[in-house]
Write a protein that holds these residues in place. Sequence first.
Motif, mmCIF file in Angstrom:
data_model
loop_
_atom_site.group_PDB
_atom_site.id
_atom_site.type_symbol
_atom_site.label_atom_id
_atom_site.label_comp_id
_atom_site.label_asym_id
_atom_site.label_seq_id
_atom_site.Cartn_x
_atom_site.Cartn_y
_atom_site.Cartn_z
ATOM 1 N N THR A 6 0.806 -1.234 0.000
ATOM 2 C CA THR A 6 0.000 0.000 0.000
ATOM 3 C C THR A 6 0.839 1.285 0.000
ATOM 4 O OG1 THR A 6 -0.250 -0.038 2.434
ATOM 5 C CG2 THR A 6 -1.954 -1.153 1.143
ATOM 6 N N PHE A 7 1.878 1.309 -0.850
ATOM 7 C CA PHE A 7 2.783 2.473 -0.890
ATOM 8 C C PHE A 7 2.038 3.732 -1.356
ATOM 9 C CE2 PHE A 7 5.594 -1.167 -1.101
ATOM 10 C CZ PHE A 7 6.628 -0.815 -0.247
ATOM 11 N N GLY A 8 1.215 3.566 -2.378
ATOM 12 C CA GLY A 8 0.519 4.728 -2.942
ATOM 13 C C GLY A 8 -0.495 5.326 -1.980
ATOM 14 N N SER A 9 -1.271 4.466 -1.331
ATOM 15 C CA SER A 9 -2.307 4.981 -0.424
ATOM 16 C C SER A 9 -1.682 5.531 0.854
ATOM 17 C CB SER A 9 -3.337 3.892 -0.108
ATOM 18 O OG SER A 9 -2.716 2.733 0.364
ATOM 19 N N ARG A 10 -0.591 4.914 1.332
ATOM 20 C CA ARG A 10 0.063 5.444 2.535
ATOM 21 C C ARG A 10 0.638 6.829 2.244
ATOM 22 N NH1 ARG A 10 4.420 2.408 4.495
ATOM 23 N NH2 ARG A 10 4.484 0.965 2.727
ATOM 24 N N HIS A 11 1.238 6.972 1.048
ATOM 25 C CA HIS A 11 1.795 8.272 0.660
ATOM 26 C C HIS A 11 0.691 9.332 0.571
ATOM 27 C CE1 HIS A 11 3.417 11.418 -1.954
ATOM 28 N NE2 HIS A 11 2.383 11.181 -2.738
ATOM 29 N N LEU A 12 -0.418 8.983 -0.115
ATOM 30 C CA LEU A 12 -1.459 9.988 -0.365
ATOM 31 C C LEU A 12 -2.236 10.334 0.912
ATOM 32 C CD1 LEU A 12 -2.601 11.715 -2.644
ATOM 33 C CD2 LEU A 12 -4.331 9.951 -3.031
ATOM 34 N N ALA A 13 -2.501 9.328 1.738
ATOM 35 C CA ALA A 13 -3.216 9.592 2.996
ATOM 36 C C ALA A 13 -2.385 10.517 3.885
ATOM 37 C CB ALA A 13 -3.537 8.282 3.711
ATOM 38 N N ALA A 14 -1.074 10.303 3.919
ATOM 39 C CA ALA A 14 -0.190 11.165 4.731
ATOM 40 C C ALA A 14 -0.182 12.588 4.185
ATOM 41 C CB ALA A 14 1.223 10.586 4.744
ATOM 42 N N LYS A 15 -0.081 12.682 2.846
ATOM 43 C CA LYS A 15 -0.043 13.997 2.201
ATOM 44 C C LYS A 15 -1.358 14.753 2.421
ATOM 45 C CE LYS A 15 0.084 15.468 -2.607
ATOM 46 N NZ LYS A 15 0.587 15.154 -3.960
#
Length: 320
Positions: free
Chosen positions: A190-199
């Motif tokens: 879940t690299f993409g969702s972890r990045h976007l949720a943090a952003k």
Amino acid sequence: MTSSFCMSAATEPGVPLVPRTWGPGKALPFSIVVCLFFVFLPTALPAQQHFNGGKAYEYARDFAALGPRWPTGPGHVKAEQFLKNHFQHDQLEDDAFTANTPIGPVLLHNFIVRFPGKKDGVIVIGSHYETNYPLRTINFVGANDGAATTGLLMAIADQLRGKKLEGYSVWFVFFDGEEAFEHWSASDSTFGSRHLAAKWSSDGTARRIKAFILADMIGDKDLDIQRETRSTGWLVDLVRQAAKKFGDERYFFQKEEAVDDDHLPFVERGVPSIDIIDLDYGPNNAYHHSVQDTMDKVSARSLAIDGDVFMETIRLINQR
Ligand SMILES: [Zn+2]
């Protein structure tokens, strides 16, 4: 009003609904034609209004035909280009970032497509589009796992394009890097969702999200969507209510299971979220992450059921 009109026509003494004298070459009395129109209208309209699962299937088929889409591979570049081309006239953002993965730093791309609405707030509909890096040695195209839901989101977007939405804005997110690079763990997935949720958490966007709806592996011909246990209760209820409207309850939530997926980074940040997933794919799940995950296991009918329920869920969230 409709039924009482027909009742009165049908029950009028001495006036049978269809006269015995009626036959080829003779026109039906006008009142009966009108009545038949109203009788058949309620059943005819919903059929026309069903979501275009065939279009979603075509998109998915074209996307799967690009071949395996593992990050750093040539098929992934084609997949990026495919999405960029398709949404070139929409509000498209290429959310590129470098992920620290077990194979080293990898440049990944989430794609975000925004359709503005009149109400303040956002409904996010997500799906991942890439295939597994460890499966790069086999011809794994992820027809159901990545392609089907990409096609579904594209077909939903078709329904929203060119309109000023009366309700909340609807944003589509095509996530990258959902799959593990080596072995699934909290840090290798879940690299993409972890990045976007943090952003979106740090820039305040997360607070504007009324609902996050994730689609994963729901093109399966044999559709049985589970109730993912960490999904938000009221959203689960709304999806169930939406399914009921179309008589599709039997495909939804017959069993419960916790699934680690792209919704969790949003759940953890308090965003109302649901993972709509069917993690039961083929006999003993044999098609999952295998060369057997091909378009013949996916159906336009399942995508039509998904599309109906997603569109109705959007409507219900706007009414809430
Ligand atoms: Zn997968």
